[in-house]
Motif scaffolding. Structure first.
Motif, PDB file in Angstrom:
ATOM      1  N   GLY A  74      40.547  34.619  47.486  1.00  0.00           N
ATOM      2  CA  GLY A  74      39.898  33.799  46.471  1.00  0.00           C
ATOM      3  C   GLY A  74      38.780  34.537  45.766  1.00  0.00           C
ATOM      4  O   GLY A  74      38.639  34.472  44.529  1.00  0.00           O
ATOM      5  N   ALA A  75      37.968  35.256  46.525  1.00  0.00           N
ATOM      6  CA  ALA A  75      36.865  36.018  45.933  1.00  0.00           C
ATOM      7  C   ALA A  75      37.390  37.125  45.026  1.00  0.00           C
ATOM      8  O   ALA A  75      36.819  37.395  43.957  1.00  0.00           O
ATOM      9  CB  ALA A  75      35.998  36.610  47.049  1.00  0.00           C
ATOM     10  N   GLU A  76      38.486  37.762  45.434  1.00  0.00           N
ATOM     11  CA  GLU A  76      39.063  38.844  44.624  1.00  0.00           C
ATOM     12  C   GLU A  76      39.613  38.303  43.308  1.00  0.00           C
ATOM     13  O   GLU A  76      39.414  38.902  42.236  1.00  0.00           O
ATOM     14  CB  GLU A  76      40.160  39.552  45.421  1.00  0.00           C
ATOM     15  N   VAL A  84      42.083  42.910  51.499  1.00  0.00           N
ATOM     16  CA  VAL A  84      42.712  41.962  50.581  1.00  0.00           C
ATOM     17  C   VAL A  84      44.226  41.968  50.768  1.00  0.00           C
ATOM     18  O   VAL A  84      44.874  40.907  50.717  1.00  0.00           O
ATOM     19  CB  VAL A  84      42.343  42.307  49.126  1.00  0.00           C
ATOM     20  N   ALA A 127      39.386  33.065  51.806  1.00  0.00           N
ATOM     21  CA  ALA A 127      38.125  33.405  51.150  1.00  0.00           C
ATOM     22  C   ALA A 127      38.191  34.790  50.506  1.00  0.00           C
ATOM     23  O   ALA A 127      37.698  34.994  49.384  1.00  0.00           O
ATOM     24  CB  ALA A 127      36.984  33.345  52.162  1.00  0.00           C
ATOM     25  N   SER A 128      38.804  35.749  51.192  1.00  0.00           N
ATOM     26  CA  SER A 128      38.892  37.116  50.674  1.00  0.00           C
ATOM     27  C   SER A 128      39.724  37.183  49.403  1.00  0.00           C
ATOM     28  O   SER A 128      39.320  37.788  48.399  1.00  0.00           O
ATOM     29  CB  SER A 128      39.487  38.039  51.737  1.00  0.00           C
ATOM     30  N   TYR A 179      38.704  35.547  41.833  1.00  0.00           N
ATOM     31  CA  TYR A 179      37.566  35.080  41.033  1.00  0.00           C
ATOM     32  C   TYR A 179      36.901  36.249  40.302  1.00  0.00           C
ATOM     33  O   TYR A 179      36.491  36.119  39.146  1.00  0.00           O
ATOM     34  CB  TYR A 179      36.552  34.392  41.941  1.00  0.00           C
ATOM     35  N   GLN A 180      36.828  37.379  40.964  1.00  0.00           N
ATOM     36  CA  GLN A 180      36.174  38.542  40.371  1.00  0.00           C
ATOM     37  C   GLN A 180      37.037  39.222  39.317  1.00  0.00           C
ATOM     38  O   GLN A 180      36.538  39.633  38.256  1.00  0.00           O
ATOM     39  CB  GLN A 180      35.813  39.545  41.459  1.00  0.00           C
TER      40      GLN A 180
END
Length: 392
Positions: free
Chosen positions: A248-250, A276, A245-246, A252-253
């Motif tokens: 993936g979120a990075e 990260v 999740a960490s 995505y951003q």
């Protein structure tokens, strides 16, 4: 582990990431830039400087820390249960001394072969007052890390897993608080502050922050050995999902290209001990371990023996591979010449295992050193511990 295949797959994993770490050191020794966090992803980087390639090498430190945690649980925790803490402490302190000797050797070579160092510089480096050459960093790191994880193991066996995890959480929060405060330890303790707490965001992972990776490795070893969905297994799954999740979120951003550029640098995620960086290491460990298992599974016994032989001697590969860098010639850093030179360097690093094996049986100096390491140091440590009535 239930079968030998898993041990051999683990040996292959360990061997791969040690060679990956040497690849990163080879890049630096050849003067190939890797600090790509400032450029954009559209500048036409060539294959050698491609951030995705460098991003993979950036996982070597974090994965090796997970590997270390795995071996702590698989080897030393079992030994603790069978023979008690004194035997484990002797072995781990012996390993600490070996790491420190390796650190002294590499730091000394760097000081006296690059720019004409002085004894004062060497003495200050050996006492952890001055920064060492990057090739010696990992050995200094383990010189401190091994005693710390022993204390954590003692905490677990004395007070339970929850207490150990609580201590790790408190230490990580303390390190984050010290970093956030901007406090710098006075000389001569400034470098130790950077090493243990990550003060100044100059290096990473810090000793304290790395305990998260070591713990993950221990959880992975525990589940692999027992195959039980207990508290440790659920925590392992939680950390793995949190890592996905960490990252993936990075991505995505920032986008994949910018993420790769930032991860490739030692001055961004890693230097800041970012979650990260640790999450990316966890994902890399899980992915490459699965791949290594698939590779090993159909192999014949001779190939597996080869994997175990080299995978069980990664300390020698890493130590003498780094020594080779001091004498390895400079080559062109573009095109096929670079990759041919890299292949030669890694092959020579592997060959150091065979050479050391031969020297251990034929050269008196090496035989004397091995006797000192295997007999004298453990007995000296045992004598000190018994004299101090350690853990009576």
């Amino acid at each position: 582990m239930p079968t030998s295949k898993r041990l051999e797959s683990f040996d292959l994993l360990r061997l791969f990431f040690v060679l990956l770490a040497l690849t990163a050191h080879f890049r630096v020794a050849q003067g190939v830039g890797y600090e790509l966090y400032k450029p954009t992803a559209t500048q036409g980087l060539n294959l050698v400087k491609l951030p995705y390639h460098i991003t993979v090498t950036r996982t070597s430190m974090s994965v090796l820390l997970i590997v270390f945690g795995f071996m702590l649980e698989y080897v030393y925790a079992r030994l603790w249960r069978a023979k008690g803490p004194l035997v484990v402490l002797e072995k781990m302190m012996t390993r600490t001394v070996i790491c420190y000797l390796a650190f002294l050797a590499l730091a000394g070579l760097a000081i006296y072969t690059q720019g004409g160092g002085t004894f004062k510089t060497y003495l200050g480096t050996s006492l952890f007052v001055y920064s060492e050459d990057g090739k010696a960093f990992l050995f200094k790191y383990y010189t401190f890390l091994i005693p710390v994880v022993f204390l954590l193991m003692w905490t677990r066996f004395k007070f339970g897993l929850l207490t150990e995890l609580s201590v790790i959480l408190i230490l990580v929060l303390l390190a984050e608080a010290v970093k956030a405060s901007g406090i710098a330890l006075p000389n001569p303790f400034g470098l130790l502050g950077e090493t243990f707490f990550g003060i100044g965001n100059k290096m990473g992972p810090s000793i304290i922050h790395s305990l998260v990776l070591v713990t993950f490795g221990g959880l992975a070893a525990s589940y692999t050995a027992t195959r039980k969905l207990d508290v440790r297994a659920y925590l392992l799954i939680f950390l793995a999902l949190l890592s996905v999740a960490s990252v993936g979120a990075e991505i995505y951003q920032l986008g994949a290209d910018q993420f790769a550029i930032l991860m490739a640098s030692t001055k961004t995620y890693r230097a800041h001990n970012s979650h990260v960086y640790f999450a990316f290491g966890v994902i890399s460990f899980l992915c490459f371990w699965a791949v290594s298992w698939l590779i090993v599974w159909p192999l014949g016994s001779k190939v597996k023996e080869w994997i175990s032989y080299y995978g069980g001697n990664t300390f020698i590969i890493f130590l003498y591979g780094n020594m080779l860098l001091f004498i390895f010639p400079q080559v062109r850093t573009d095109g096929a010449a670079y990759f041919v030179a890299l292949a030669i360097f890694l092959s020579l690093s592997l060959a150091c295992v065979n050479i050391y094996d031969w020297a251990s049986k034929n050269l008196r100096l090496v035989m004397t050193y091995n006797t000192f390491i295997r007999l004298v140091i453990p007995k000296a440590i045992h004598f000190v511990l018994v004299t101090l009535h350690f853990m009576d």
